[in-house]
Scaffold this motif. Structure first.
Motif, PDB file in Angstrom:
ATOM      1  N   TYR A 147      65.176 -26.419 -33.224  1.00 38.80           N
ATOM      2  CA  TYR A 147      64.184 -27.445 -32.919  1.00 38.80           C
ATOM      3  C   TYR A 147      63.493 -27.138 -31.601  1.00 38.80           C
ATOM      4  O   TYR A 147      62.287 -27.323 -31.453  1.00 38.80           O
ATOM      5  CB  TYR A 147      64.814 -28.836 -32.891  1.00 38.80           C
ATOM      6  CG  TYR A 147      63.767 -29.921 -33.001  1.00 38.80           C
ATOM      7  CD1 TYR A 147      63.301 -30.338 -34.248  1.00 38.80           C
ATOM      8  CD2 TYR A 147      63.197 -30.497 -31.865  1.00 38.80           C
ATOM      9  CE1 TYR A 147      62.307 -31.301 -34.364  1.00 38.80           C
ATOM     10  CE2 TYR A 147      62.207 -31.459 -31.976  1.00 38.80           C
ATOM     11  CZ  TYR A 147      61.768 -31.864 -33.229  1.00 38.80           C
ATOM     12  OH  TYR A 147      60.771 -32.798 -33.344  1.00 38.80           O
TER      13      TYR A 147
ATOM     14  N   TYR B  54      61.044 -24.460 -32.365  1.00 32.73           N
ATOM     15  CA  TYR B  54      59.916 -25.027 -33.112  1.00 32.73           C
ATOM     16  C   TYR B  54      58.897 -25.679 -32.164  1.00 32.73           C
ATOM     17  O   TYR B  54      57.686 -25.466 -32.287  1.00 32.73           O
ATOM     18  CB  TYR B  54      60.477 -26.039 -34.103  1.00 32.73           C
ATOM     19  CG  TYR B  54      59.521 -27.063 -34.651  1.00 32.73           C
ATOM     20  CD1 TYR B  54      58.665 -26.752 -35.703  1.00 32.73           C
ATOM     21  CD2 TYR B  54      59.486 -28.363 -34.135  1.00 32.73           C
ATOM     22  CE1 TYR B  54      57.800 -27.706 -36.219  1.00 32.73           C
ATOM     23  CE2 TYR B  54      58.630 -29.314 -34.650  1.00 32.73           C
ATOM     24  CZ  TYR B  54      57.782 -28.990 -35.689  1.00 32.73           C
ATOM     25  OH  TYR B  54      56.924 -29.920 -36.196  1.00 32.73           O
TER      26      TYR B  54
ATOM     27  N   LYS C 125      61.208 -36.539 -30.706  1.00 31.35           N
ATOM     28  CA  LYS C 125      59.993 -36.538 -31.533  1.00 31.35           C
ATOM     29  C   LYS C 125      58.818 -37.151 -30.767  1.00 31.35           C
ATOM     30  O   LYS C 125      57.711 -36.610 -30.769  1.00 31.35           O
ATOM     31  CB  LYS C 125      60.252 -37.317 -32.818  1.00 31.35           C
ATOM     32  CG  LYS C 125      59.063 -37.425 -33.770  1.00 31.35           C
ATOM     33  CD  LYS C 125      59.484 -38.118 -35.051  1.00 31.35           C
ATOM     34  CE  LYS C 125      58.318 -38.252 -36.029  1.00 31.35           C
ATOM     35  NZ  LYS C 125      57.312 -39.226 -35.551  1.00 31.35           N
TER      36      LYS C 125
ATOM     37  N   ASN D 118      66.923 -38.142 -31.670  1.00 34.69           N
ATOM     38  CA  ASN D 118      65.814 -37.647 -32.492  1.00 34.69           C
ATOM     39  C   ASN D 118      64.493 -38.343 -32.224  1.00 34.69           C
ATOM     40  O   ASN D 118      63.437 -37.711 -32.180  1.00 34.69           O
ATOM     41  CB  ASN D 118      66.155 -37.777 -33.981  1.00 34.69           C
ATOM     42  CG  ASN D 118      67.237 -36.813 -34.419  1.00 34.69           C
ATOM     43  OD1 ASN D 118      67.448 -35.779 -33.795  1.00 34.69           O
ATOM     44  ND2 ASN D 118      67.947 -37.159 -35.486  1.00 34.69           N
TER      45      ASN D 118
END
Length: 206
Positions: free
Chosen positions: A78, A81, A44, A40
């Protein structure tokens, strides 16, 4: 193998990383790989760095359009996104009109039943409408007709994101009366966020 750029570090300086990517030929590839990472923090960091690049130097990422388009079509929300944001930024220099070809696919998300992804499409619509004036009228129609388009249960909340986009492009909108009518209707929304944004819109734009 561990990246020499320490992309998995939570305290990494994103701004500095983005600057480094402009002069380091290997870093952009690692960032592209990193947005697909299962870690993650890595994902990110890479996404936020690429966002800075796509906003400030979109020409660096435009050749990777197909890569982001593939992510957009992914079942991984994700990945989708990330692509929603990056592709919106890249419309700024979309000389080949690649976005125009995928317009319906992009806005099909708005018509879906997942407010999480639909909200990001609504939010990024202002960028696209500014960068693609030929699509602006159609984008506005989609935003003010969310009530009839979106299939999910949180339509009232989704309207808040539409209002944010409409406020960004309001000075350029030709039929302001139609948009203001939509905004005024949201003063009665069941969503407090939507009501507040509608009131703010009217205060700033009337």
């Amino acid at each position: 193998m561990k990246s020499k750029y320490e992309l998995d570090q939570k305290d990494i300086n994103i701004e500095e990383l983005a600057k480094k990517a402009l002069s380091d030929d290997k870093l952009p590839k690692e960032l592209m790989d990193g947005i697909l990472s299962k870690d993650n923090t890595t994902r990110k960091n890479c996404f936020e760095t690429l966002q800075i690049i796509s906003n400030e130097k979109p020409e660096i990422l435009y050749p990777k359009w197909d890569h982001f388009h593939k992510m957009f079509k992914s079942k991984n929300n994700y990945h989708k996104y990330i692509a929603v944001y990056i592709l919106a930024d890249l419309t700024k220099i979309d000389k080949d009109n690649k976005f125009n070809d995928m317009f319906e696919d992009y806005y099909r998300i708005l018509a879906g039943d997942k407010v999480m992804t639909a909200s990001h499409v609504a939010l990024n619509s202002s960028k696209i409408a500014i960068n693609k004036p030929e699509l602006q009228e159609e984008i506005i129609e989609r935003l003010i007709n969310i009530e009839n388009i979106h299939q999910g249960k949180q339509k009232e909340l989704l309207k808040a994101y539409a209002i944010e986009s409409l406020r960004e492009i309001y000075p350029e909108i030709k039929d302001k009366e139609k948009v203001m009518k939509f905004i005024e209707e949201q003063l009665e929304s069941s969503s407090p966020k939507t009501r507040d944004l509608a009131a703010c819109f009217i205060e700033r734009c009337e």
